[in-house]
Design an enzyme around this catalytic site. Structure first.
Site, PDB file in Angstrom:
ATOM      1  N   SER A   1       0.818  -1.205   0.000  1.00  0.00           N
ATOM      2  CA  SER A   1       0.000   0.000   0.000  1.00  0.00           C
ATOM      3  C   SER A   1       0.857   1.264   0.000  1.00  0.00           C
ATOM      4  CB  SER A   1      -0.907   0.012   1.233  1.00  0.00           C
ATOM      5  OG  SER A   1      -1.586   1.244   1.356  1.00  0.00           O
TER       6      SER A   1
ATOM      7  N   TYR B   1      -1.915   5.564  -4.579  1.00  0.00           N
ATOM      8  CA  TYR B   1      -2.907   6.614  -4.462  1.00  0.00           C
ATOM      9  C   TYR B   1      -2.309   7.870  -5.108  1.00  0.00           C
ATOM     10  CZ  TYR B   1      -5.499   4.031  -0.812  1.00  0.00           C
ATOM     11  OH  TYR B   1      -6.228   3.110  -0.107  1.00  0.00           O
TER      12      TYR B   1
ATOM     13  N   THR C   1      -5.229   2.655  -7.454  1.00  0.00           N
ATOM     14  CA  THR C   1      -6.502   2.525  -6.746  1.00  0.00           C
ATOM     15  C   THR C   1      -7.359   3.753  -7.031  1.00  0.00           C
ATOM     16  OG1 THR C   1      -5.577   1.120  -5.020  1.00  0.00           O
ATOM     17  CG2 THR C   1      -7.588   2.325  -4.478  1.00  0.00           C
TER      18      THR C   1
ATOM     19  N   LYS D   1      -7.483  -0.717  -9.742  1.00  0.00           N
ATOM     20  CA  LYS D   1      -8.156  -1.355  -8.603  1.00  0.00           C
ATOM     21  C   LYS D   1      -9.323  -0.482  -8.151  1.00  0.00           C
ATOM     22  CE  LYS D   1      -7.208  -3.129  -3.915  1.00  0.00           C
ATOM     23  NZ  LYS D   1      -8.233  -2.372  -3.171  1.00  0.00           N
TER      24      LYS D   1
ATOM     25  N   HIS E   1     -13.159  -1.855  -1.979  1.00  0.00           N
ATOM     26  CA  HIS E   1     -12.310  -1.448  -0.858  1.00  0.00           C
ATOM     27  C   HIS E   1     -12.724  -2.161   0.435  1.00  0.00           C
ATOM     28  CE1 HIS E   1      -9.063   1.613  -0.737  1.00  0.00           C
ATOM     29  NE2 HIS E   1      -9.183   1.489   0.574  1.00  0.00           N
TER      30      HIS E   1
END
Length: 373
Positions: A105, A128, A154, A249, A273
């Protein structure tokens, strides 16, 4: 004796402070999407095929030129160090030893280079894109240099979901616990000792960029201050920074799958999510068939959100998915036993998948499509 993921969840609940457990297990608003993910997976059935030779059973698949031991892996979990310090490294090491992929992440608490070094298997970087794109550029450059094999953009967090449990607990960073949180923390002395020795988790991969401090970047990530001007045309920007496969995603709508094909995206992850964003979103398993109708076999399609058993993975593959990713299940194993706990969880799901395949008469993952009802 822990026989399933629910047992690991129960163990995690016993060894974590309530606010940490609720952070991991909770969802957005009324947690309806969270419940739909499990309910729809549980309601789905498969039809076994009889008198099929499964004596040479194999769960392995090939993805982007790499072999996975089984068609599932570890989903990105942000701020995982509140579960156990160095959680990203521990989970990545366990996944690599099992021959399974790991997605790191953006909101990780370990340097991405350290995680990549620890992972023997396929290692992907989740991204992100916040309002300061310089930060994303920095992460892209570092991840590429570190040898991450794929980029996972994402797209389902243009703004943070309304996670009421976290708000009620006052859980945020920088962490300044009030009296109730201090009592909660004190109720788990082993957890508290580990955290005290490791120090407060930080989003260590958010480096200062021109015009923004590291503190500003961390605040933006915590507030989910994402770049809401990000659109499909920005795929070209990602391509200019990343030479490997790019996946999207957070796709749930079939028209977004069509767009992904038009823009040359290399793979999709059907995701809501984990029910932590839009509470009125559909379950991922219910959205999968329409997306597969568009994509067919042109690019690999993965899925996450709600996957707890090997049979869940088999159901996703039967309806066209290439593989599935697990998030909470891995966090529960990490909470209970660190790297060993993650290894046990991954091994348990692998065993369940093998048993389910034999009972369905499927000698390889590709055979599962014959078990649709």
């Amino acid at each position: 004796m822990r026989l399933n993921i629910e047992d690991y969840q129960t163990a995690a609940q016993r060894c974590l402070p309530r606010f940490v457990y609720d952070y991991v297990a909770g969802g957005a608003e009324d947690e309806l999407c969270l419940a739909r993910n499990r309910a729809d997976l549980q309601a789905l059935t498969l039809s076994p095929r009889s008198l099929r030779d499964t004596s040479a059973l194999s769960t392995a698949i090939d993805v982007f030129g790499r072999r996975w031991a089984a068609p599932f892996g570890v989903a990105p979990v942000g701020l995982i160090d509140v579960v156990r310090p160095h959680g990203d490294v521990l989970a990545a090491r366990a996944a690599g030893k099992a021959g399974l992929p790991y997605i790191l992440s953006t909101a990780s608490n370990s340097p991405l280079e350290q995680v990549r070094e620890a992972c023997e298997g396929p290692c992907w970087m989740q991204l992100y894109v916040m309002q300061d794109r310089g930060m994303a550029n920095s992460i892209l450059d570092r991840a590429r240099q570190a040898g991450f094999e794929a980029l996972v953009l994402t797209v389902d967090v243009p703004i943070g979901g309304y996670r009421e449990k976290d708000i009620r607990h006052g859980f945020k960073l920088p962490f300044r616990p009030g009296p109730s949180l201090l009592l909660d923390m004190a109720s788990q002395p082993r957890w508290l000792l580990r955290q005290a020795l490791a120090g407060q988790p930080q989003f260590v991969n958010l480096m200062p960029t021109e015009g923004a401090s590291s503190a500003q970047a961390q605040a933006a990530l915590l507030a989910r201050s994402m770049d809401r001007s990000l659109v499909w045309d920005d795929v070209a920007w990602l391509r200019s920074k990343w030479g490997g496969p790019v996946l999207i995603k957070g796709v749930l709508h079939p028209e977004d799958a069509r767009q992904a094909l038009q823009y040359g995206i290399d793979g999709l992850i059907v995701s809501n999510h984990g029910g932590r964003q839009l509470d009125c979103a559909p379950s991922t398993i219910s959205a999968l068939p329409q997306i597969m109708d568009i994509v067919k076999t042109q690019i690999p399609v993965f899925i996450d959100s709600g996957f707890r058993r090997g049979a869940d993975v088999a159901k996703a593959l039967a309806y066209g998915a290439t593989g599935a990713f697990l998030g909470r299940a891995v966090a529960y194993g990490l909470a209970q036993g660190g790297e060993q706990g993650v290894s046990e969880v991954l091994g348990l799901v692998a065993q369940e998948l093998e048993r389910t395949m034999v009972l369905l008469g499927a000698a390889c993952p590709e055979d599962l499509v014959q078990c649709q009802i």
